[in-house]
Design a protein around this motif. Structure first.
Motif, PDB file in Angstrom:
ATOM      1  N   SER A 275      -5.900  -5.029   2.866  1.00  0.00           N
ATOM      2  CA  SER A 275      -5.217  -4.014   2.048  1.00  0.00           C
ATOM      3  C   SER A 275      -6.035  -3.673   0.811  1.00  0.00           C
ATOM      4  CB  SER A 275      -3.812  -4.504   1.664  1.00  0.00           C
ATOM      5  OG  SER A 275      -2.969  -4.524   2.800  1.00  0.00           O
TER       6      SER A 275
ATOM      7  N   LEU B 181       0.791  -1.225   0.000  1.00  0.00           N
ATOM      8  CA  LEU B 181       0.000   0.000   0.000  1.00  0.00           C
ATOM      9  C   LEU B 181       0.826   1.279   0.000  1.00  0.00           C
ATOM     10  CD1 LEU B 181      -2.802  -0.945   2.568  1.00  0.00           C
ATOM     11  CD2 LEU B 181      -3.068  -0.674   0.095  1.00  0.00           C
TER      12      LEU B 181
ATOM     13  N   MET C  93      -7.663   0.080  -0.239  1.00  0.00           N
ATOM     14  CA  MET C  93      -7.563   0.691  -1.571  1.00  0.00           C
ATOM     15  C   MET C  93      -8.921   0.959  -2.195  1.00  0.00           C
ATOM     16  SD  MET C  93      -4.363  -1.055  -3.575  1.00  0.00           S
ATOM     17  CE  MET C  93      -5.171  -2.640  -3.770  1.00  0.00           C
TER      18      MET C  93
ATOM     19  N   ARG D 199       0.078   0.391  -4.312  1.00  0.00           N
ATOM     20  CA  ARG D 199      -0.506   1.726  -4.251  1.00  0.00           C
ATOM     21  C   ARG D 199       0.670   2.701  -4.268  1.00  0.00           C
ATOM     22  NH1 ARG D 199      -4.012   4.144   0.759  1.00  0.00           N
ATOM     23  NH2 ARG D 199      -1.973   3.888   1.692  1.00  0.00           N
TER      24      ARG D 199
ATOM     25  N   GLY E 248       2.158  -1.873   3.996  1.00  0.00           N
ATOM     26  CA  GLY E 248       2.860  -0.968   3.084  1.00  0.00           C
ATOM     27  C   GLY E 248       4.310  -0.890   3.505  1.00  0.00           C
TER      28      GLY E 248
END
Length: 478
Positions: free
Chosen positions: A410, A125, A414, A170, A370
């Motif tokens: 996750s 992420l 998003m 991401r 992330g």
């Protein structure tokens, strides 16, 4: 019972006095995210991103079908792993069958994955695909100005992530139009790598976090005049709204903001992003987290200091956290501490980051995975991803729960939970095959053998896969 109730009431009142933000919570200042789906029948095909643009039914879909047989399925839903056969048609999973069920298309390509674990692709992420590398200080490089160099860095890092089993990233700030180009080419199957959800440029104020990346040697006198900048400088609510609109016009899936800012500035940016249907994540700390929560952001990056009241409000409002333990661990071990940053004026070490993670876990804050691997840190993959998963077990997750955070949760952060994150019929076929049982031992993720992204084979035998070129006949002479 009456005494117990009286004591409970006193404790609640004391908590509210100690945490005034809880008592005074009147909801976010910015409007909620605009839901485009409400205006479209479910029969209308939409793009496989946050923008949800109407597209043809076969848009970006490969032809044919395949099945994965003989494997052990960890589906990402939280259910225990089990033997199963997965059927994929085009870019979507069409069935999850029992191990003895052979009800799949006769012309399907069959992959024997006996002895391996099949699971949803991992998600990162927090990436910066084009972030300058340590080699970019060379006199021969104009990396902060060159879109070509940015694209080459991004393409290489996409390959590293894919080999580590990451099928979605991401990107929360990259250079110029590069992340949008990489996103489009990956989605069309022209380049191998994880699917990309991009924020475009990071938005901050003059002197804010990451502003130095807009003011590097060789840049134009006005920072925003460099079309390849990864940062957009904005001053005042109107400029923060305009900065959001610029990213939307480029094709952004989300907006990334960074402190410092005023309350009016971040509220304007969140309001504008939400009006356009985009979620907002923010890199902030201390009082700026309070401002972000008040504005109504959707997620907050990093394990930086915040009050107990702020953590409680995050949980209450459903504001997610992407803690990114790994980069702070790398910084601490390589430099001895986080030094020289005006946006990090507090104690920050391996103990403080885990304590913040534990605090958010106890409060019930939704957390995803992330990594924030900048400069040459992608070289630490897949170990860096495994380290982040291990951090989640240190703050209270089981191994299986950490993998669910890396996939299902996750995807939800998003705003793609309806398309990604689990292996279920109707979901996009972002699938990895692992030589081992990662839900029991994360080290198995060092052996990701196969990866499909949107039904396309992109990793085979642990190597990037690119199908051979098919010659197109030249036109006949008339």
């Amino acid at each position: 019972m009456k005494i117990a109730a009286r004591i409970s009431g006193l404790l609640l009142a004391a908590t509210m006095i100690a945490s005034p933000a809880l008592a005074q919570d009147s909801g976010p200042e910015a409007r909620p995210i605009y839901n485009r789906d409400q205006w479209l029948p479910k029969s209308v095909p939409l793009s496989d991103d946050v923008l949800r643009i109407p597209v043809p039914a076969d848009y970006n879909a490969p032809k044919g079908s395949f099945v994965l047989v003989g494997g052990r399925l960890f589906d990402g839903t939280g259910k225990p792993a089990r033997p199963a056969t997965i059927v994929v048609q085009g870019k979507a999973i069409t069935a999850v069958l029992g191990p003895d069920d052979k009800n799949w298309p006769a012309d399907a390509v069959v992959y024997d994955v006996t002895g391996k674990t099949v699971m949803p692709g991992l998600i990162d992420l927090h990436t910066h695909l084009t972030f300058l590398d340590v080699a970019d200080s060379s006199v021969y490089s104009a990396a902060h100005l060159s879109g070509a160099e940015s694209a080459m860095r991004g393409l290489r890092r996409m390959g590293i992530h894919l080999q580590a089993g990451v099928t979605s990233v991401r990107d929360v700030a990259s250079h110029g139009d590069t992340p949008f180009v990489l996103k489009r080419l990956q989605a069309a199957g022209e380049i191998a790598g994880p699917r990309i959800f991009t924020a475009g440029q990071l938005i901050t104020q003059t002197g804010g976090h990451a502003a130095l990346h807009a003011m590097m040697p060789g840049y134009p006198e006005k920072p925003n005049d460099n079309p390849n900048s990864m940062v957009r400088i904005a001053s005042g609510p109107d400029e923060w709204r305009e900065a959001v609109r610029i990213q939307f016009a480029k094709g952004a899936d989300l907006i990334k903001l960074a402190s410092e800012y005023s309350q009016a500035e971040i509220t304007a940016a969140v309001d504008e992003a939400h009006s356009l249907g985009m979620p907002v994540t923010v890199d902030s700390e201390t009082q700026y987290i309070d401002m972000a929560i008040k504005a109504g952001v959707d997620s907050i990056e990093h394990p930086l200091p915040r009050s107990d009241a702020a953590v409680a409000l995050m949980a209450k409002r459903g504001i997610a956290s992407v803690p990114t333990f790994v980069p702070y661990r790398i910084i601490s071990r390589s430099s001895g501490g986080y030094f020289g940053s005006t946006s990090r004026r507090f104690e920050l070490n391996e103990t403080t980051i885990l304590e913040m993670g534990k605090k958010m876990r106890r409060a019930g804050v939704k957390m995803g995975i992330g990594l924030d691997l900048i400069v040459n840190w992608p070289e630490y993959m897949p170990g860096a991803y495994i380290n982040e998963l291990e951090s989640f077990t240190q703050i209270g997750y089981t191994k299986a729960e950490a993998l669910v955070a890396a996939t299902k949760t996750s995807a939800e952060i998003m705003h793609m939970g309806d398309r990604l994150g689990t292996i279920e019929p109707g979901k996009l076929a972002d699938i990895i095959v692992v030589d081992g049982n990662p839900d029991e031992d994360f080290k198995a993720l060092e052996k990701v053998r196969t990866a499909f992204v949107g039904g396309r084979l992109m990793l085979q035998d642990g190597r990037i896969y690119k199908p051979a070129h098919e010659e197109v006949p030249m036109p006949e002479r008339k």
